[in-house]
Design an enzyme around this catalytic site. Structure first.
Site, PDB file in Angstrom:
ATOM      1  CB  VAL A  10      -0.964   0.004   1.206  1.00  0.00           C
ATOM      2  CG1 VAL A  10      -1.769   1.306   1.227  1.00  0.00           C
ATOM      3  CG2 VAL A  10      -1.896  -1.195   1.157  1.00  0.00           C
ATOM      4  CE1 TYR A  11       4.569   5.856   3.620  1.00  0.00           C
ATOM      5  CE2 TYR A  11       6.364   4.930   2.330  1.00  0.00           C
ATOM      6  CZ  TYR A  11       5.845   5.949   3.096  1.00  0.00           C
ATOM      7  OH  TYR A  11       6.601   7.075   3.341  1.00  0.00           O
ATOM      8  N   PRO A  12       4.183   2.015  -0.711  1.00  0.00           N
ATOM      9  CG  PRO A  12       5.153   0.042  -1.473  1.00  0.00           C
ATOM     10  CD  PRO A  12       4.511   0.649  -0.264  1.00  0.00           C
TER      11      PRO A  12
END
Length: 317
Positions: free
Chosen positions: A169-171
């Site tokens: 999710v974050y990247p």
């Protein structure tokens, strides 16, 4: 190319989302040291009040506004408050972000995790652009600084500190932020304005609350799946890296804030420190694209793939 050098920051106004702690608070303090007026925004009322009082105690003309960047009307209210209180806005830092909370392979990630990450990290930046850029354009000058990350902005971390898959999710959101910022730069250039866009890439490990974002997860993004493992603390994350042979050294947040000031004064799109180990990934990624080869540049934070140690904000395994 339009040149928009804002060397004298005395009396200018800066708005910083995610301003209650971490990079946001450090930027607010650094702006204040330049004689700027500062408006800190954050979803967390108590830490925001603490940050505002702390900076005010240092002689900075500062105010705090509780803001939910996932809500466009809330960000619009922030922009209105900036004009009401200070009469102008010169620097907007779309810095609010949430870190990794997912586990397992990406097809196993909770949909609530995806929605939370996208709403904060991507829509939050879009809302900031939508609310503030028209103000900057009307003034005829200004800077928009969007906080990116090497984790996604360069290439996603593929394996985490435990050797398993890093969360996706974050990247993904940080890759989107870079694309947004590149597009914003181009759109602003096309108008001939002196308003500028910048991509901030904090280098190294950062001792911020983003590692433990789960502590402040809003109810509307509550997990819909049971976790197999407990939510990690920063201390546990560091211990995992060091157990894998990776020495963790935190980059001073003041260093990141200095990069922002230097980038504004030099009118640099890329707000980055000295060459970092994972910048090698950029070259390897470009070579892979040109050669149509498999993505062997993907980062392994235990150095088994990229051949280097970790160098990314947010970490997020």
């Amino acid at each position: 190319m339009t040149i928009a050098l804002m060397k004298d920051l005395q009396g200018k106004v800066a708005v910083v989302t995610g301003g209650a702690g971490g990079i946001g608070r450090a930027m607010g303090r650094r702006f204040g040291a330049e004689g700027m007026k500062v408006l800190l925004a954050d979803l967390l009322a108590e830490p925001l009040d603490e940050a505002t009082r702390e900076l005010a105690g240092e002689g900075i003309d500062v105010a705090g506004v509780v803001t939910d960047v996932t809500d466009h009307s809330s960000v619009e209210s922030l922009a209105h408050e900036a004009l009401q209180r200070f009469g102008a806005v010169h620097v907007v830092c779309n810095n609010a972000g949430t870190g990794g909370v997912s586990e397992g392979y990406m097809w196993e990630h909770d949909l609530a995790d995806w929605r939370w990450g996208i709403d904060v990290n991507v829509l939050g930046v879009i809302h900031g652009i939508k609310a503030f850029v028209p103000i900057l354009l009307e003034q005829g000058e200004g800077h928009v600084v969007n906080t990116c990350s090497g984790n996604g902005g360069f290439a996603p971390i593929a394996r985490g500190a435990t050797g398993g898959p890093a969360m996706a999710v974050y990247p993904m959101t940080k890759a989107a932020v870079l694309c947004l910022t590149e597009s914003l730069y181009t759109h602003l250039e096309m108008t001939g304005t002196r308003v500028r866009a910048h991509a901030l890439f904090p280098s190294g490990f950062l001792n911020t609350g983003i590692w433990e974002s789960w502590r402040h997860r809003p109810k509307r993004y509550a997990a819909t799946q049971d976790r197999r493992t407990p939510e990690p603390t920063l201390a546990e994350v560091v211990a995992r890296f060091e157990a894998g042979g990776v020495r963790v050294e935190f980059t001073p947040l003041e260093t990141v804030a200095d990069q922002v000031i230097a980038g504004i004064r030099a009118d640099r799109f890329w707000m980055m420190g000295p060459p970092a180990p994972t910048e090698e990934v950029v070259s390897r990624k470009a070579a892979s694209i040109l050669a149509r080869s498999d993505p062997d540049y993907l980062v392994d934070v235990l150095s088994q793939t990229a051949g280097r140690g970790p160098d990314t904000e947010g970490g997020n395994q």
